[in-house]
Design a protein around this motif. Sequence first.
Motif, short mmCIF file in Angstrom:
data_model
loop_
_atom_site.label_atom_id
_atom_site.label_comp_id
_atom_site.label_asym_id
_atom_site.label_seq_id
_atom_site.Cartn_x
_atom_site.Cartn_y
_atom_site.Cartn_z
N GLU A 1 1.91 1.74 -3.28
CA GLU A 1 1.60 2.17 -4.28
C GLU A 1 0.87 3.24 -4.06
OE1 GLU A 1 0.48 0.92 -6.80
OE2 GLU A 1 0.73 -1.27 -6.94
N LYS A 2 0.94 4.20 -3.21
CA LYS A 2 0.06 5.46 -2.54
C LYS A 2 1.65 6.43 -2.82
CE LYS A 2 -0.88 7.73 1.62
NZ LYS A 2 -0.68 8.27 3.05
N TRP A 3 2.68 6.36 -2.72
CA TRP A 3 3.64 6.93 -3.75
C TRP A 3 3.90 7.08 -4.19
CZ3 TRP A 3 2.73 11.02 -1.23
CH2 TRP A 3 2.41 11.29 0.62
N ALA B 1 -0.92 11.78 -2.85
CA ALA B 1 -0.38 10.90 -2.35
C ALA B 1 -1.43 10.21 -3.66
CB ALA B 1 -0.79 10.79 -0.98
N TRP B 2 -0.57 8.62 -3.86
CA TRP B 2 -1.89 8.60 -4.58
C TRP B 2 -1.83 8.47 -6.12
CZ3 TRP B 2 -2.67 3.56 -3.03
CH2 TRP B 2 -2.24 3.24 -1.68
N GLU B 3 -1.31 9.46 -6.76
CA GLU B 3 -1.18 10.20 -8.10
C GLU B 3 0.06 9.80 -9.06
OE1 GLU B 3 -2.47 14.44 -8.07
OE2 GLU B 3 -3.74 14.11 -7.16
N VAL C 1 0.71 -1.06 0.21
CA VAL C 1 -0.43 -0.13 -0.04
C VAL C 1 0.73 1.27 -0.10
CG1 VAL C 1 -1.79 1.17 0.75
CG2 VAL C 1 -1.57 -1.05 0.96
#
Length: 345
Positions: free
Chosen positions: A317-319, A336-338, A314
Amino acid sequence: MPFVDPTPGPKPAVEIFPAAVDGRIPQILAVNKPPKSHHPTPLFIGFTRNWPILQQSVVSYITAGWPPVDIYVVDNTGTMDSNELGLLTLQNPFFIDYPRLRALGVNIITAPTLLSFAQLQNFFLYTAIRRNWGHYYWSHMDSAVLSDEEQHPYRSLYQRIVENWSSMDKTEKWAIKLFEYDYLALVNVAAYKDVGGWDTQIPFYTTDCDFHARLRMKNYTITEEKVGHIFDVGATVPDLSVFYPGTANEPLNGERFKYLRKLLDDFQSSKNKEKSDRNFWQAAQLGGKGEPFYRNPVGFEKAMQHWIETGRTVYAEKWGHRECDIWEIGKEIDKAWEYKEDWLV
């Protein structure tokens, strides 16, 4: 990757404070006694498994001068009221001795259910908010502390904590003061609220990477301080009475202190050298079958390892990044998440 057996050579838990069993809790050093009136220094110590390790941590803080009334042990075993009612036994990993903690003079808070590390951190924050605390301290249950008796002029670890607070620049935009990383940490409640607390979707490892980076992304400072000896241990002394002096006016830096410091340092070195798992101590007890809220200890540890790995996924994927240096390489809190996965480039 296959999981390694999380319980290499488990050992039964034993009583390590016989004096307390007999109702004889010793006196601490006279020079370490906390003042009757003092600046509030609430200290959270969360507990999930291994009562002897927790008891050692609590005793070490008390003998280093921390007022017991300011210590809050959080029962995070997920066994509801079982420990308070005395329904669990010593060989149960989730056993905690409420009468002993009360005899030591510390407070007990029972978590509403079993919390992950990130959830427990948010529970500390929630409790502080509800009690109108602007700051608090927290420590790991597998930490042990000693005042620096080689220091001149001498001040107990707790006295140095109070001095550290008094000397702080309160206008600084600070978030955390670390004492040996987060083995002991001072928290600014306002800063934690500003960044939205800990990310509970990253439950264990790398959740500190995420949280500390988000604080820095909003220009909060995280500094390291020194207040005494703080150890990260995976074992206990044979008898906790060694933390207490022979007499209240025992000379400083004597044989007892030197022996205890070396023992704790050896525990820390041994833990860091553990090849299979440095947190082996968490799964050292295998009893409790048939007791309320029983969990298979080996299965519990294996499930924790799966959860840890999921949290790392997680975080990545977030960063879009797997390492702990997201602030250093310029990641931004609002993005974050982009980010795209940089390990695929």
